[in-house]
Design an enzyme around this catalytic site. Structure first.
Site, PDB file in Angstrom:
ATOM      1  N   HIS A  47       0.860  -1.183   0.000  1.00  0.00           N
ATOM      2  CA  HIS A  47       0.000   0.000   0.000  1.00  0.00           C
ATOM      3  C   HIS A  47       0.894   1.230   0.000  1.00  0.00           C
ATOM      4  CE1 HIS A  47      -3.252   2.717   0.804  1.00  0.00           C
ATOM      5  NE2 HIS A  47      -2.555   3.234   1.780  1.00  0.00           N
ATOM      6  N   ASP A  49       1.241   5.154  -0.340  1.00  0.00           N
ATOM      7  CA  ASP A  49       0.607   6.467  -0.342  1.00  0.00           C
ATOM      8  C   ASP A  49       1.365   7.429  -1.244  1.00  0.00           C
ATOM      9  OD1 ASP A  49      -1.421   6.010   1.701  1.00  0.00           O
ATOM     10  OD2 ASP A  49       0.278   5.792   3.068  1.00  0.00           O
ATOM     11  N   ASP A 171      -7.433   1.849   2.386  1.00  0.00           N
ATOM     12  CA  ASP A 171      -7.033   2.733   3.486  1.00  0.00           C
ATOM     13  C   ASP A 171      -7.948   3.922   3.770  1.00  0.00           C
ATOM     14  OD1 ASP A 171      -5.384   3.512   5.575  1.00  0.00           O
ATOM     15  OD2 ASP A 171      -3.961   4.571   4.312  1.00  0.00           O
ATOM     16  N   HIS A 413      -5.846   9.927  -0.366  1.00  0.00           N
ATOM     17  CA  HIS A 413      -6.507   9.978   0.941  1.00  0.00           C
ATOM     18  C   HIS A 413      -5.642  10.515   2.075  1.00  0.00           C
ATOM     19  CE1 HIS A 413      -4.754   5.933   0.582  1.00  0.00           C
ATOM     20  NE2 HIS A 413      -4.479   6.091   1.854  1.00  0.00           N
TER      21      HIS A 413
END
Ligand SMILES: *[C@@H]1O[C@H](CO)[C@@H](O)[C@H](O)[C@H]1NC(C)=O
Ligand SMILES: *[C@@H]1O[C@H](CO)[C@@H](O)[C@H](O)[C@H]1NC(C)=O
Ligand SMILES: *[C@@H]1O[C@H](CO)[C@@H](O)[C@H](O)[C@H]1NC(C)=O
Ligand SMILES: *[C@@H]1O[C@H](CO)[C@@H](O)[C@H](O)[C@H]1NC(C)=O
Length: 961
Positions: A47, A49, A171, A413
């Site tokens: 994951h 970001d 997330d 996000h």
């Protein structure tokens, strides 16, 4: 007989073709057919970001290892190496923004290896957006754009295997119904995520309903298979994190060495699988083998996963099969068991991870950045349209891509949410500002393209018009302004232009003098910038759809008047009015009623600012970038009397309030409109030198509407969600945070109503809203001096320009009418408000206007009220992408007559383009939708249902060429 060899060759050829393109979902490892055997799907994933603790490019390169020792480039490199070693291994990549960085930073050999692994099914591309966008604060226009950008690049790189089918929002801090609807309309077959309210989680675990069908739209009847993860995060089972960042023991399987632990590992793994299976409807179990920025050294993961699979087969006595898998393979496996799934109709807001951890602060964190994102978005829409209309060249397209990518990036996000570190947010702002400044070049090239004989084409954009700053014209007495309208309908409203003189004459595109009013700029100590103009010109303009008009300002003459009058202390009530409304203020300076002139109906309304003090103890859950947690459930009022100034005139009628050193506001009745505008200026939020107290500033609109505990907020600016104060629809609500637990995201609009009246509010940026009987509360700004323990490890203490704290300006539009009129007007008003006109200035009017079309419309007709031109942009080859949207939804009995299917013929819609053909696409524009005949009739018209978005690739020909 003769045909046979040919057929054989064809078959062989097809087989080869097929084996070259076996996407992940075609090459799943087999699940165990025995219904008593559990199949555990290992999903290796990372994951990543696009910015949070480090900037997106620092994460990509692995720079600033002292902050976090990870680099996404190494993840791609090592995952590829490891997959090539063993064809059984699988991996799933999500964030296209990083994939694109890797792809464009590497050579043909590396690129080809990645392509090969996607086309042989070892890698599944999931999610597919440029980023994993936030679902509370992102606007649907931006979500559609950021998804389209990611999907377009994926298709370009991977072909059909680059058309993701697994929605991946693991997330984001809560999940919207509109996001599910968007995924469904883009042709995804599943949606997965981790974060849901802890009480709903408990219930779903008990009920075995972690997986369900989500009804994503009442109007369209869309539905998507949705899975919430078993763990509270998207990481591996405890004890099985094999990343080099993790502390878990590897699998040590040589009996001759110290530490042999196979039996123990195998048993613990089987235990976890059985535990998880007990909460699932089928005997398929998804295990997420990876987490934030994992796989920088993919070898440590894969070596251990290979062993785990091998030893589970050999040593486990349980009926378990363990396979490498991907989200699409897992989904197929679950669906092959045809479980009876429950349905969900509401959404996943607000999200709480614990009794006092309501993630409702981020709805309003970093208000100026949130405002800038919305502004960039509307500029992007305009620039894309200008590109199509004037058929601009490759240079403009690369300028446009800078804004496309920047605008997509900030939907991440941790970006638009305001939950990245201060320095990372600066980087986002820098990229956005750069993207917006490229629009200036696009506008200028558009003008030259449309006016080949023009001489002095240079137009400039002033990004700080919101602060009444436009340096290039600040000393000019005479200049031209081109006003662009990206909306498919006329813009008919007032614009405000910074000006240095007391009087002005304004002429329209036909050189006729038009009505204008010069007013003194609202001077407040909050905005001390010396560049602010002393005056503003207010002028009512009419800008054609998808086009522009030009107005010219020159030094004043008699028609101009300064009608500012200051209110003396002790005055009784103050009233302002326009054609439709009268707004009355009480002796304390508060708005107290609004009268509708036509019906003489007087509605009571009071607007007031308050603040909450946030919990600021390190040990307890504090209020911070993510979390809102007030100390008391009653906000604190500002008691002082408000100083008022009143401005009246032929165009502008407004009351200016100075509430205290940190808050001021202009409340105006825009000319010709039946709504009010509240332009708030909030900040710097005061900070005590010792033990500063967290403060969250709100505005409240207090009305007589008998809305009880029901209110309505938008879902990403589209569908409306019904909200209940003190209640949840999917689980038994615990009233542990009576205020924070009732905040909902407000991306675009919200309202309360009773049988007669509706009070609606439209915002210009994402915020948070709470409503009680007759009262709408919006959080405007917050300054939190403690980190709230969710990883950002920084207080939300924005320094602003001078280091004393951020000041933000924003606007609310208030429509307060009977429910019927609101149903008709609200959605068009929302749509109009999104497409704010863009102003571009030229210092030398005479030269600029010479030989130039001063007004232009890209449309031959204004679009009907129900129809929004959502997208118009260049697509591949000479084609364009166009999206039409029916703006009405079935929002209740009042909207029944508006939410009906309509038919529209766009054939001759564009002024300078002939549409030669239509190709209907799914919303993401990467997949064809049905046959074109079923959607577009012979005459070229289409039927569009309420709330529907229709996407077409159109082949166009320039008229007259
Ligand atoms: C849980 O089960 C109860 C009882 O069967 C049902 O009423 C409820 O809708 C279920 N809720 C969820 C979220 O699955
Ligand atoms: C933010 O960036 C600036 C400039 O690069 C640097 O000097 C400063 O230390 C950074 N602040 C933090 C908190 O990392
Ligand atoms: C624009 O607004 C003005 C002022 O209210 C009004 O007179 C005019 O009819 C409007 N024009 C359009 C096209 O809506
Ligand atoms: C004005 O707009 C710019 C650009 O969006 C933004 O950076 C700035 O913070 C805004 N100013 C205020 C006071 O909100």
């Amino acid at each position: 007989m003769k045909a046979l060899p040919f057929l054989l060759i064809l078959c062989l050829y097809l087989q080869i073709e097929k084996s070259l393109q076996d996407c992940a979902w075609d090459t799943c490892h087999e699940i165990d057919p025995d219904p008593d055997v559990i199949t555990a799907h290992l999903i290796p994933h990372t994951h990543d970001d696009l910015g949070w603790i480090k900037t997106v490019d620092q994460y990509y390169w692995g720079a600033k290892p002292e902050l976090v020792p990870v680099g996404v480039q190494y993840i791609y490199n090592t995952v590829i190496d490891e997959l090539l070693k063993n064809p059984d291994r699988r991996f799933s990549f999500a964030e296209t923004g990083f994939l694109w960085r890797w792809y464009t930073s590497n050579g043909d050999y590396e690129r080809h290896q990645l392509q090969k692994l996607v086309k042989n099914g070892q890698i599944e591309i999931i999610g597919g957006g440029w980023v994993q966008n936030d679902e509370a604060t992102s606007h649907y226009v931006d979500i559609v754009d950021q998804m389209t950008l990611g999907l377009q690049r994926l298709k370009q790189i991977f072909g059909d295997c680059g058309k993701p089918v697994s929605g991946w929002q693991i997330d984001p801090f809560g999940h919207s119904r509109e996001m599910a609807n968007i995924y469904a309309q883009m042709g995804y077959s599943s949606l997965y995520f981790a974060r849901i309210h802890y009480l709903e989680k408990e219930l779903r675990l008990k009920n075995k309903t972690l997986e369900f069908n989500w009804n994503a739209s009442d109007d369209l009847g869309t539905q998507i298979f949705t899975g919430a993860f078993f763990n509270d995060n998207y990481g591996p089972p405890e004890g099985f994190c094999f990343d080099s960042l993790c502390g878990d023991d590897p699998i040590m399987d040589n009996v001759d060495l110290e530490g042999y632990n196979v039996k123990q590992k195998v048993n613990a793994f089987a235990e976890h699988i059985k535990k998880q299976a007990a909460h699932q409807k089928t005997n398929q179990v998804m295990l997420l083998m990876g987490s934030d920025f994992q796989y920088t050294n993919a070898n440590s993961w894969y070596v251990n996963l290979d062993k785990l699979i091998k030893h589970m087969k050999t040593y486990s006595s349980e009926k378990i099969r363990v396979i490498y898998s991907t989200p699409a393979c897992y989904t197929k496996a679950v669906q092959s068991r045809s479980p009876k799934l429950s349905v969900k109709n509401d959404d996943f807001f607000p999200y709480a991870s614990g009794k006092h951890s309501y993630w409702t602060g981020y709805f309003a964190s970093r208000p100026a950045f949130k405002g800038m994102i919305r502004q960039a978005s509307s500029m992007l829409q305009l620039a894309k349209q200008l590109d199509v209309i004037a058929d601009l060249g490759p240079e403009d397209e690369s300028d446009l891509n800078i804004l496309r990518e920047a605008s997509a990036l900030v939907q991440h996000h941790d970006a638009v949410t305001g939950t990245a570190k201060e320095n990372v947010t600066r980087d986002y702002e820098k990229q956005l500002a750069r993207g917006m400044s490229e629009v200036e070049a696009v506008i200028n090239d558009f003008m030259s393209g449309m006016n080949p004989n023009g001489v002095e084409p240079k137009l400039v954009i002033c990004p700080l018009l919101n602060e009444t700053i436009c340096k290039p014209i600040s000393n000019q007495e005479e200049f031209s302004i081109v006003i662009f309208n990206s909306h498919g309908r006329y813009y008919n409203g007032t614009i405000r232009i910074p000006y240095g003189q007391k009087s002005a004459t304004v002429r329209d595109a036909n050189k006729n003098v038009i009505e204008s009013q010069v007013v003194e700029t609202f001077k407040v100590d909050q905005l001390k910038n010396a560049d602010r103009s002393l005056y503003e010109i207010h002028v009512l303009v009419r800008v054609p759809p998808l086009g522009y008009t030009t107005i010219t300002v020159s030094k004043g003459n008699s028609i101009v008047n300064v009608h500012s009058k200051s209110r003396k202390k002790g005055d009784a009530k103050v009233e302002i009015q326009n054609e439709h409304l009268i707004a009355g203020f009480d002796a304390q300076g508060y708005l107290s009623y609004v009268t509708e002139k036509a019906t003489n109906k007087r509605r009571s309304i009071r607007q007031e600012f308050f603040y909450y003090e946030g919990i600021d103890s390190k040990d307890d859950q504090p209020s911070g970038a993510y979390i809102f947690r007030p100390k008391t459930q009653q906000p604190i009022a500002f008691t002082s009397k408000i100083a008022l100034e009143v401005v009246t005139g032929s165009i502008t009628n407004e009351v200016r309030q100075k509430v205290n050193p940190w808050i001021s506001q202009q409340i105006r009745l825009p000319k010709g409109k039946n709504y009010l505008e509240f332009e708030w200026i909030v900040g710097p939020i005061p900070k005590e030198t010792k033990n500063p107290i967290t403060k969250e500033f709100i505005t409240r609109y207090i009305t007589d509407v008998q809305s009880k505990n029901v209110s309505f907020t938008d879902s990403n600016g589209r569908q409306v969600m019904k909200r209940f104060f003190g209640g949840a629809t999917s689980f038994d609500y615990l009233d542990t945070e009576p205020i924070a637990g009732n905040y909902y995201p407000l991306t675009s609009f919200g309202y309360i109503k009773d049988g007669n009246d509706q009070f609606s509010l439209i915002t210009d940026r994402a915020q948070g809203m709470m409503a009680t009987d007759g009262v709408v509360e919006i959080m405007l700004h917050r300054r939190c001096f403690y980190d709230d323990h969710f990883g950002v490890e920084e207080a939300l203490d924005e320094p602003g320009k001078d280091g004393n704290g951020l000041v933000a300006i924003g606007k609310h539009i208030i429509l307060f009418t009977d429910v019927k009129a609101s149903a008709v007007q609200l959605r068009p008003l929302v749509s109009e408000n999104f497409h704010q006109p863009v102003l571009a200035f030229s210092k030398n009017s005479e030269k600029f206007e010479f030989n130039r079309k001063l007004e232009y419309s890209g449309l031959t007709q204004e679009l009907p009220l129900y129809l929004n031109l959502l997208t118009l942009e260049k697509w591949h080859k000479k084609n364009s992408l166009v999206r039409f949207e029916h703006i009405y939804h079935n929002d209740g009995p009042e909207s029944e007559q508006l939410a009906v299917a309509e038919s529209f013929n766009p054939k001759n819609l564009f002024t300078n383009l002939d549409i030669l053909s239509f190709k209907p696409l799914l919303l993401g524009a990467n997949k064809q939708k049905g046959s074109s005949k079923s959607i577009v009739s012979k005459t070229g018209s289409f039927t569009i249902r309420s709330s529907e978005i229709l996407t077409f690739e159109i082949e166009v020909e320039r008229k007259g060429t």
